[in-house]
Scaffold this motif. Structure first.
Motif, PDB file in Angstrom:
ATOM      1  N   LYS A 135      -9.096 -15.060  16.274  1.00 23.33           N
ATOM      2  CA  LYS A 135      -9.038 -15.051  14.815  1.00 23.33           C
ATOM      3  C   LYS A 135      -7.630 -14.706  14.356  1.00 23.33           C
ATOM      4  O   LYS A 135      -6.841 -14.081  15.079  1.00 23.33           O
ATOM      5  CB  LYS A 135     -10.035 -14.053  14.221  1.00 23.33           C
ATOM      6  CG  LYS A 135      -9.704 -12.589  14.510  1.00 23.33           C
ATOM      7  CD  LYS A 135     -10.724 -11.670  13.869  1.00 23.33           C
ATOM      8  CE  LYS A 135     -10.385 -10.207  14.176  1.00 23.33           C
ATOM      9  NZ  LYS A 135     -11.375  -9.272  13.571  1.00 23.33           N
ATOM     10  N   THR A 136      -7.319 -15.143  13.166  1.00 24.98           N
ATOM     11  CA  THR A 136      -6.070 -14.781  12.496  1.00 24.98           C
ATOM     12  C   THR A 136      -6.431 -14.628  11.019  1.00 24.98           C
ATOM     13  O   THR A 136      -7.570 -14.315  10.700  1.00 24.98           O
ATOM     14  CB  THR A 136      -4.965 -15.824  12.749  1.00 24.98           C
ATOM     15  OG1 THR A 136      -3.770 -15.399  12.100  1.00 24.98           O
ATOM     16  CG2 THR A 136      -5.349 -17.197  12.254  1.00 24.98           C
ATOM     17  N   GLY A 137      -5.497 -14.833  10.118  1.00 27.06           N
ATOM     18  CA  GLY A 137      -5.838 -14.712   8.712  1.00 27.06           C
ATOM     19  C   GLY A 137      -4.621 -14.563   7.830  1.00 27.06           C
ATOM     20  O   GLY A 137      -3.487 -14.813   8.253  1.00 27.06           O
ATOM     21  N   ILE A 138      -4.879 -14.157   6.605  1.00 21.90           N
ATOM     22  CA  ILE A 138      -3.840 -13.933   5.618  1.00 21.90           C
ATOM     23  C   ILE A 138      -3.897 -12.486   5.150  1.00 21.90           C
ATOM     24  O   ILE A 138      -4.980 -11.938   4.938  1.00 21.90           O
ATOM     25  CB  ILE A 138      -4.027 -14.863   4.399  1.00 21.90           C
ATOM     26  CG1 ILE A 138      -3.760 -16.320   4.770  1.00 21.90           C
ATOM     27  CG2 ILE A 138      -3.135 -14.427   3.224  1.00 21.90           C
ATOM     28  CD1 ILE A 138      -2.299 -16.665   5.019  1.00 21.90           C
ATOM     29  N   THR A 139      -2.735 -11.889   4.983  1.00 19.32           N
ATOM     30  CA  THR A 139      -2.624 -10.580   4.341  1.00 19.32           C
ATOM     31  C   THR A 139      -1.663 -10.715   3.166  1.00 19.32           C
ATOM     32  O   THR A 139      -0.555 -11.231   3.330  1.00 19.32           O
ATOM     33  CB  THR A 139      -2.073  -9.513   5.303  1.00 19.32           C
ATOM     34  OG1 THR A 139      -2.875  -9.467   6.478  1.00 19.32           O
ATOM     35  CG2 THR A 139      -2.062  -8.137   4.641  1.00 19.32           C
ATOM     36  N   THR A 140      -2.094 -10.282   1.992  1.00 14.94           N
ATOM     37  CA  THR A 140      -1.152 -10.145   0.880  1.00 14.94           C
ATOM     38  C   THR A 140      -0.684  -8.695   0.864  1.00 14.94           C
ATOM     39  O   THR A 140      -1.448  -7.784   1.193  1.00 14.94           O
ATOM     40  CB  THR A 140      -1.795 -10.512  -0.473  1.00 14.94           C
ATOM     41  OG1 THR A 140      -2.975  -9.734  -0.677  1.00 14.94           O
ATOM     42  CG2 THR A 140      -2.143 -11.993  -0.516  1.00 14.94           C
ATOM     43  N   MET A 141       0.570  -8.495   0.498  1.00 13.90           N
ATOM     44  CA  MET A 141       1.121  -7.134   0.549  1.00 13.90           C
ATOM     45  C   MET A 141       2.253  -6.966  -0.449  1.00 13.90           C
ATOM     46  O   MET A 141       2.886  -7.939  -0.884  1.00 13.90           O
ATOM     47  CB  MET A 141       1.634  -6.831   1.954  1.00 13.90           C
ATOM     48  CG  MET A 141       2.813  -7.678   2.369  1.00 13.90           C
ATOM     49  SD  MET A 141       3.453  -7.203   3.980  1.00 13.90           S
ATOM     50  CE  MET A 141       4.684  -8.481   4.215  1.00 13.90           C
ATOM     51  N   PHE A 142       2.485  -5.716  -0.803  1.00 15.01           N
ATOM     52  CA  PHE A 142       3.692  -5.360  -1.524  1.00 15.01           C
ATOM     53  C   PHE A 142       4.855  -5.405  -0.542  1.00 15.01           C
ATOM     54  O   PHE A 142       4.742  -4.926   0.587  1.00 15.01           O
ATOM     55  CB  PHE A 142       3.599  -3.952  -2.111  1.00 15.01           C
ATOM     56  CG  PHE A 142       2.761  -3.848  -3.347  1.00 15.01           C
ATOM     57  CD1 PHE A 142       3.094  -4.557  -4.494  1.00 15.01           C
ATOM     58  CD2 PHE A 142       1.650  -3.021  -3.380  1.00 15.01           C
ATOM     59  CE1 PHE A 142       2.328  -4.454  -5.642  1.00 15.01           C
ATOM     60  CE2 PHE A 142       0.871  -2.912  -4.527  1.00 15.01           C
ATOM     61  CZ  PHE A 142       1.215  -3.632  -5.660  1.00 15.01           C
ATOM     62  N   MET A 143       5.980  -5.949  -0.955  1.00 13.83           N
ATOM     63  CA  MET A 143       7.143  -6.020  -0.076  1.00 13.83           C
ATOM     64  C   MET A 143       7.997  -4.768  -0.200  1.00 13.83           C
ATOM     65  O   MET A 143       8.146  -4.196  -1.285  1.00 13.83           O
ATOM     66  CB  MET A 143       7.993  -7.254  -0.414  1.00 13.83           C
ATOM     67  CG  MET A 143       7.270  -8.561  -0.189  1.00 13.83           C
ATOM     68  SD  MET A 143       8.288  -9.997  -0.567  1.00 13.83           S
ATOM     69  CE  MET A 143       9.499  -9.929   0.753  1.00 13.83           C
ATOM     70  N   ASP A 144       8.531  -4.338   0.945  1.00 21.92           N
ATOM     71  CA  ASP A 144       9.551  -3.301   0.947  1.00 21.92           C
ATOM     72  C   ASP A 144      10.737  -3.832   1.742  1.00 21.92           C
ATOM     73  O   ASP A 144      10.810  -5.022   2.036  1.00 21.92           O
ATOM     74  CB  ASP A 144       9.006  -1.972   1.493  1.00 21.92           C
ATOM     75  CG  ASP A 144       8.483  -2.083   2.929  1.00 21.92           C
ATOM     76  OD1 ASP A 144       8.832  -3.073   3.622  1.00 21.92           O
ATOM     77  OD2 ASP A 144       7.733  -1.190   3.348  1.00 21.92           O
ATOM     78  N   GLU A 145      11.643  -2.959   2.124  1.00 25.65           N
ATOM     79  CA  GLU A 145      12.864  -3.415   2.801  1.00 25.65           C
ATOM     80  C   GLU A 145      12.649  -3.758   4.265  1.00 25.65           C
ATOM     81  O   GLU A 145      13.520  -4.344   4.901  1.00 25.65           O
ATOM     82  CB  GLU A 145      13.950  -2.349   2.668  1.00 25.65           C
ATOM     83  CG  GLU A 145      14.436  -2.142   1.243  1.00 25.65           C
ATOM     84  CD  GLU A 145      15.452  -1.018   1.137  1.00 25.65           C
ATOM     85  OE1 GLU A 145      16.653  -1.293   1.332  1.00 25.65           O
ATOM     86  OE2 GLU A 145      15.038   0.122   0.880  1.00 25.65           O
ATOM     87  N   GLY A 146      11.503  -3.391   4.826  1.00 25.98           N
ATOM     88  CA  GLY A 146      11.233  -3.677   6.229  1.00 25.98           C
ATOM     89  C   GLY A 146      10.723  -5.087   6.441  1.00 25.98           C
ATOM     90  O   GLY A 146      10.481  -5.844   5.498  1.00 25.98           O
ATOM     91  N   MET A 147      10.525  -5.442   7.704  1.00 27.33           N
ATOM     92  CA  MET A 147       9.996  -6.756   8.075  1.00 27.33           C
ATOM     93  C   MET A 147       8.475  -6.687   8.095  1.00 27.33           C
ATOM     94  O   MET A 147       7.876  -6.216   9.061  1.00 27.33           O
ATOM     95  CB  MET A 147      10.535  -7.179   9.456  1.00 27.33           C
ATOM     96  CG  MET A 147       9.942  -8.472   9.993  1.00 27.33           C
ATOM     97  SD  MET A 147      10.367  -9.922   9.013  1.00 27.33           S
ATOM     98  CE  MET A 147      12.047 -10.205   9.577  1.00 27.33           C
ATOM     99  N   ASP A 148       7.850  -7.102   6.998  1.00 23.17           N
ATOM    100  CA  ASP A 148       6.389  -7.136   6.878  1.00 23.17           C
ATOM    101  C   ASP A 148       5.768  -5.753   7.044  1.00 23.17           C
ATOM    102  O   ASP A 148       4.688  -5.603   7.639  1.00 23.17           O
ATOM    103  CB  ASP A 148       5.785  -8.112   7.898  1.00 23.17           C
ATOM    104  CG  ASP A 148       6.351  -9.512   7.759  1.00 23.17           C
ATOM    105  OD1 ASP A 148       6.577  -9.947   6.621  1.00 23.17           O
ATOM    106  OD2 ASP A 148       6.583 -10.166   8.799  1.00 23.17           O
ATOM    107  N   THR A 149       6.421  -4.734   6.503  1.00 17.74           N
ATOM    108  CA  THR A 149       5.959  -3.352   6.644  1.00 17.74           C
ATOM    109  C   THR A 149       5.356  -2.783   5.365  1.00 17.74           C
ATOM    110  O   THR A 149       4.932  -1.626   5.345  1.00 17.74           O
ATOM    111  CB  THR A 149       7.118  -2.445   7.080  1.00 17.74           C
ATOM    112  OG1 THR A 149       8.198  -2.571   6.136  1.00 17.74           O
ATOM    113  CG2 THR A 149       7.625  -2.812   8.458  1.00 17.74           C
ATOM    114  N   GLY A 150       5.307  -3.568   4.291  1.00 18.13           N
ATOM    115  CA  GLY A 150       4.846  -3.062   3.005  1.00 18.13           C
ATOM    116  C   GLY A 150       3.355  -2.760   2.967  1.00 18.13           C
ATOM    117  O   GLY A 150       2.590  -3.117   3.875  1.00 18.13           O
ATOM    118  N   ASP A 151       2.931  -2.099   1.900  1.00 17.85           N
ATOM    119  CA  ASP A 151       1.516  -1.749   1.728  1.00 17.85           C
ATOM    120  C   ASP A 151       0.666  -3.008   1.602  1.00 17.85           C
ATOM    121  O   ASP A 151       0.995  -3.930   0.839  1.00 17.85           O
ATOM    122  CB  ASP A 151       1.325  -0.884   0.482  1.00 17.85           C
ATOM    123  CG  ASP A 151       1.896   0.516   0.657  1.00 17.85           C
ATOM    124  OD1 ASP A 151       2.362   0.825   1.770  1.00 17.85           O
ATOM    125  OD2 ASP A 151       1.860   1.283  -0.322  1.00 17.85           O
TER     126      ASP A 151
END
Length: 317
Positions: A135-151
């Protein structure tokens, strides 16, 4: 009202275009699209617009194509003048610096093609298939300065079927991502969705380079099968004969055979007929189904064997 929510959209390929279409058709006010600069392509090396740019022009949305975002005061000035409620970033291909992330009222939202914190990085779909995930999927997130590390905001799972390859998973996630983006924005606007910190157990999905696409016949049949479908159709995997000839491979079948002749080495052609080519690997063999010789087109194995000479003693290294 949704039409009062002002969005600056950042994206480039078809995967991003699907989210942009959904934003427009849902009634959000897309004030500006940022997309990568036009690239020359084709035999005539003509400048080609990105899918996002093509759609934005069709809909009368302003387009801006900066070469870089870091230390770019012009970008900051344009965004400050627009005063967006959201930045929406989908497959844009550029890192957003803090001075840009801080501009929108509600924040910068990213649509990422994995179930975070698994597969942070630029090639999450490829690595999920290569690693044999179901399985895989989609995550929506808030962006921060990291590489895909946001909430994280919302997630939706997508099953990886046995016959899926990169193309089919891309198309599934593209549609799921566009729909999930709208759900995410709607819930943030009405105050019913907050971000959630990512667990501290990430895995990574680094960029796929040309050097990484060669088939290793010392691996197991299923590993080779997943590797080939995880990179099909682009960039494609390849195998190489001892004489240096290379062949792109787009589709294989994996066969585990514990009773296989141990005197046959990995990479050796095990069996060949008018319409089949079997190559030894560590726990059996792979049957090559779709191939592309150098300076030729993609073809099924029957067409390839009809016009290309291979011998049983040939070895793929």
């Amino acid at each position: 009202m949704i039409k009062d929510i002002k969005i600056v959209f950042m994206g480039t390929p078809d995967f991003a275009k699907a989210s942009l279409i959904e934003l427009v058709e849902s009634g959000y006010n897309v004030a500006l699209c940022l997309t990568n600069p036009d690239k020359k392509s084709g035999r005539g090396m003509k400048l080609k617009f990105s899918p996002v740019k093509e759609y934005a022009i069709e809909k009368g949305i302003s387009v801006y194509q900066p070469e870089k975002l870091k230390n770019n005061q012009e970008v900051i000035d344009i965004l400050n003048e627009i005063k967006p409620d959201f930045l929406v970033v989908v497959a844009y291909g550029k890192i957003l610096p803090k001075e840009i992330l801080d501009i929108p009222r509600f924040g910068a939202i990213n649509v990422h093609g994995s179930l975070l914190p698994k597969y942070r990085g630029s090639a999450p779909m490829q690595w999920a298939i290569i690693n044999g995930e179901n399985k895989t999927g989609i995550t929506t997130m808030f962006m921060d300065e990291g590489m895909d590390t946001g909430d994280m905001l919302l997630k939706e799972e997508v099953k990886i079927e046995e016959n899926d390859n990169l193309e089919s998973i891309h198309d599934k996630l593209m549609i799921v991502g566009a729909k999930l983006l709208i759900k995410t924005l709607d819930k943030i606007v009405d105050g019913t969705l907050k971000g959630e910190k990512q667990p501290n157990e990430p895995t990574y999905a680094p960029m796929i380079t040309r050097e990484m696409t060669k088939i290793d016949f010392n691996k197991k049949a299923l590993e080779i099968y997943n590797f080939v479908r995880g990179l099909c159709p682009f960039p494609g995997t390849y195998m190489e004969l001892e004489n240096g000839k290379k062949y792109k491979v787009f589709e294989v079948e994996a066969v585990v055979d514990e009773n296989i002749d141990k005197s046959i080495e990995n990479g050796d052609i095990l069996l060949m007929s008018k319409n089949s080519l079997y190559i030894r690997c560590s726990d059996g063999y792979v049957k090559i189904l779709s191939i592309q010789p150098e300076n030729s087109k993609r073809m099924d194995i029957s067409a390839f064997l009809a016009g290309n000479k291979l011998e049983l003693m040939d070895k793929f290294i």
